[in-house]
Design an enzyme around this catalytic site. Structure first.
Site, short mmCIF file in Angstrom:
data_model
loop_
_atom_site.label_atom_id
_atom_site.label_comp_id
_atom_site.label_asym_id
_atom_site.label_seq_id
_atom_site.Cartn_x
_atom_site.Cartn_y
_atom_site.Cartn_z
CB CYS A 1 55.26 28.78 13.89
SG CYS A 1 55.82 27.99 15.42
CD GLU B 1 34.49 18.45 29.35
OE1 GLU B 1 34.87 19.64 29.46
OE2 GLU B 1 34.56 17.79 28.29
CB CYS C 1 41.20 29.27 22.54
SG CYS C 1 39.89 28.16 22.07
C1 LIG Z 1 39.06 24.79 26.10
S1 LIG Z 1 38.69 23.32 26.98
C2 LIG Z 1 38.57 23.96 28.63
C3 LIG Z 1 38.78 22.96 29.75
C4 LIG Z 1 39.01 23.53 31.14
N1 LIG Z 1 38.16 24.67 31.43
C5 LIG Z 1 40.46 23.87 31.38
O1 LIG Z 1 40.79 25.05 31.52
O2 LIG Z 1 41.31 22.96 31.44
C6 LIG Z 1 37.05 23.05 26.46
C7 LIG Z 1 36.38 21.86 27.07
O3 LIG Z 1 35.01 21.86 26.61
C8 LIG Z 1 34.60 20.54 26.36
N2 LIG Z 1 33.46 20.67 25.43
C9 LIG Z 1 33.49 20.91 24.10
N3 LIG Z 1 32.23 21.09 23.63
C10 LIG Z 1 31.40 20.97 24.70
C11 LIG Z 1 29.99 21.06 24.86
N4 LIG Z 1 29.19 21.34 23.83
N5 LIG Z 1 29.49 20.90 26.09
C12 LIG Z 1 30.29 20.63 27.16
N6 LIG Z 1 31.63 20.54 27.06
C13 LIG Z 1 32.19 20.70 25.85
C14 LIG Z 1 35.83 19.84 25.84
O4 LIG Z 1 35.75 18.45 26.03
C15 LIG Z 1 36.93 20.50 26.70
O5 LIG Z 1 37.15 19.76 27.87
#
Ligand SMILES: C[S@@+](CC[C@H](N)C(=O)[O-])C[C@H]1O[C@@H](n2cnc3c(N)ncnc32)[C@H](O)[C@@H]1O
Length: 407
Positions: free
Chosen positions: A89, A288, A361
């Site tokens: 935190c 993804e 985020c």
């Molecule tokens: C913040 S999470 C969001 C997942 C989903 N939208 C959710 O709300 O549960 C980001 C996702 O992006 C994927 N990711 C990271 N870099 C990526 C890339 N260059 N191309 C495609 N997917 C990617 C990660 O594996 C992860 O599943």
């Protein structure tokens, strides 16, 4: 420069200035910026340097004594919080509503600095959150060399032994993960899925196949069920997934027959909601890169023939769509902390969507990408920020972008 010259451990008094992105405040010492943790704006504190050498542009330090406290300072509810202790935190020493003001100031500053946008920002609690404690449904506990579980100190590999974590749910802590040793493991993942699903404990490195947990998401007028790998991405605050999907659906208002793209789709949360709204006469393309997440998404979306889940990096998968002249009515993107970047933003704008929902985020990456979107003809229509990670410096923003009119 020799290590003897390190300023580590040296102390000085300082007036604490504004909050900065990253869970610290800005102070100055000998004409240099110092990022001070465990302090609040307006305080006078004694700072102990935790990182920095004489020639560095900035130092890092901890407030180890508070000489003049902020009216927003509280005794940290967590006994493991404080300088040199658990790094999980950032704001345990402030009252919860003030921590949200600090986060709002960070979002506003990033938008101003990186996108040239002046916006009054409010960081809202996630519905259902009362005091910012006991929300974290997924925790990776660290394990020290002797097998004892704990959490990492700030910017350190050191493991701080803990027998509780006040931001973890009772079900996570009640799993007993903190009351036993984990010899041979470097970490232990604990996942307490929504609803009645059993808590899953996965020692890392995992000896067997990583189990799957079930998540149920219900928001006004829509609900969905998901299976997610216990080490895969899912929102950690129990109210977050429903809040974000609900907001995205309300803002984008997907209509039957529309085409949508879900970038960084994870296990298919937004793709499922979009698919149900556009119906079988519409289409959703989910992109993804992670193999396990793609497998989960394909399973979760199998009953929705209007969805295609494509495995690949968004940065590479977008170009061919643009080259083929593909159009999309809507785009949702939910990238990792690094954001989408210029090429992805340019390519998604080239799909000519009527609206884009950017779930972010990291407010700095979001602000940078909002600036790129503007260059590509898309302006910021609205922004909401949610305290999806209370007492940490993290938050989630949802920006809605729309084509800017000529002139
Ligand atoms: C913040 S999470 C969001 C997942 C989903 N939208 C959710 O709300 O549960 C980001 C996702 O992006 C994927 N990711 C990271 N870099 C990526 C890339 N260059 N191309 C495609 N997917 C990617 C990660 O594996 C992860 O599943």
């Amino acid at each position: 420069m020799s290590s003897e010259e390190s300023l580590l451990g040296s102390e000085f008094e300082a007036e604490v200035g504004n909050v900065a992105h990253g869970g610290h405040c800005v102070a100055r010492h000998d004409g240099r910026v110092v990022f001070v943790r465990h302090a609040l704006p307006g305080e006078r504190v004694r700072v102990r340097v935790t990182e920095g050498r004489p020639g560095d542009r900035f130092l890092r330090g901890d407030a180890v004594e508070v000489l003049q406290p902020s009216p927003h300072r509280v005794a940290p509810p967590c006994r493991f919080s404080g300088p040199g202790r658990c790094g999980g935190c950032d704001w345990q020493h402030a009252d919860i509503s003030y921590t949200r003001e600090l986060k709002a100031a960070v979002v506003a500053e990033q938008l101003r600095r990186l996108a040239g946008i002046d916006l009054e920002v409010t960081v809202e609690p996630v519905p259902g959150d009362v005091d910012g404690l006991r929300w974290r449904t997924r925790v990776e506990f660290a394990v020290d060399r002797g097998g004892a579980p704990g959490l990492r100190a700030h910017r350190s590999h050191d493991v701080v032994g803990v027998d509780d974590c006040l931001i973890a749910t009772h079900r996570v802590v009640g799993s007993g993960v903190l009351t036993r040793a984990w010899p041979g493991s470097t970490a232990v993942d604990v996942v307490a899925p929504s609803g009645t699903g059993d808590v899953v404990v996965v020692p890392v490195p995992a000896a067997d196949a990583v189990p799957t947990v079930r998540e149920h998401v219900a928001t006004d007028g829509w609900s969905g069920d998901f299976e997610v790998g216990a080490r895969g991405f899912w929102q950690v605050h129990p109210g977050a997934a429903a809040t974000f999907v609900g907001h995205v659906l309300r803002e984008l208002a997907p209509a039957p027959g529309e085409r949508a793209v879900d970038l960084y789709a994870g296990a298919g949360l937004f793709a499922a909601a979009l698919a149900d709204a556009v119906g079988e006469e519409g289409s959703v393309l989910a992109i993804e890169s992670d193999a396990r997440a793609v497998a989960d998404a394909r399973r979760n979306l199998a009953a929705r023939p209007q969805v295609e889940v494509r495995r690949g990096k968004v940065d590479r998968a977008m170009r061919p769509l643009v080259q083929q002249g593909i159009r999309s009515d809507l785009v949702v993107l939910d990238p990792p902390r690094s954001g989408a970047g210029k090429a992805v933003v340019r390519d998604l704008a080239a799909l000519r969507p009527r609206a884009v929902a950017y779930v972010a985020c990291d407010p700095a990456a979001l602000a940078r990408d909002v600036a790129y979107a503007r260059e590509a003809g898309y302006g910021l229509r609205s922004l909401r920020a949610f305290d999806a990670f209370p007492f940490t410096h993290h938050m989630e923003c949802i920006a809605i972008l729309e084509p800017e009119g000529p002139g």
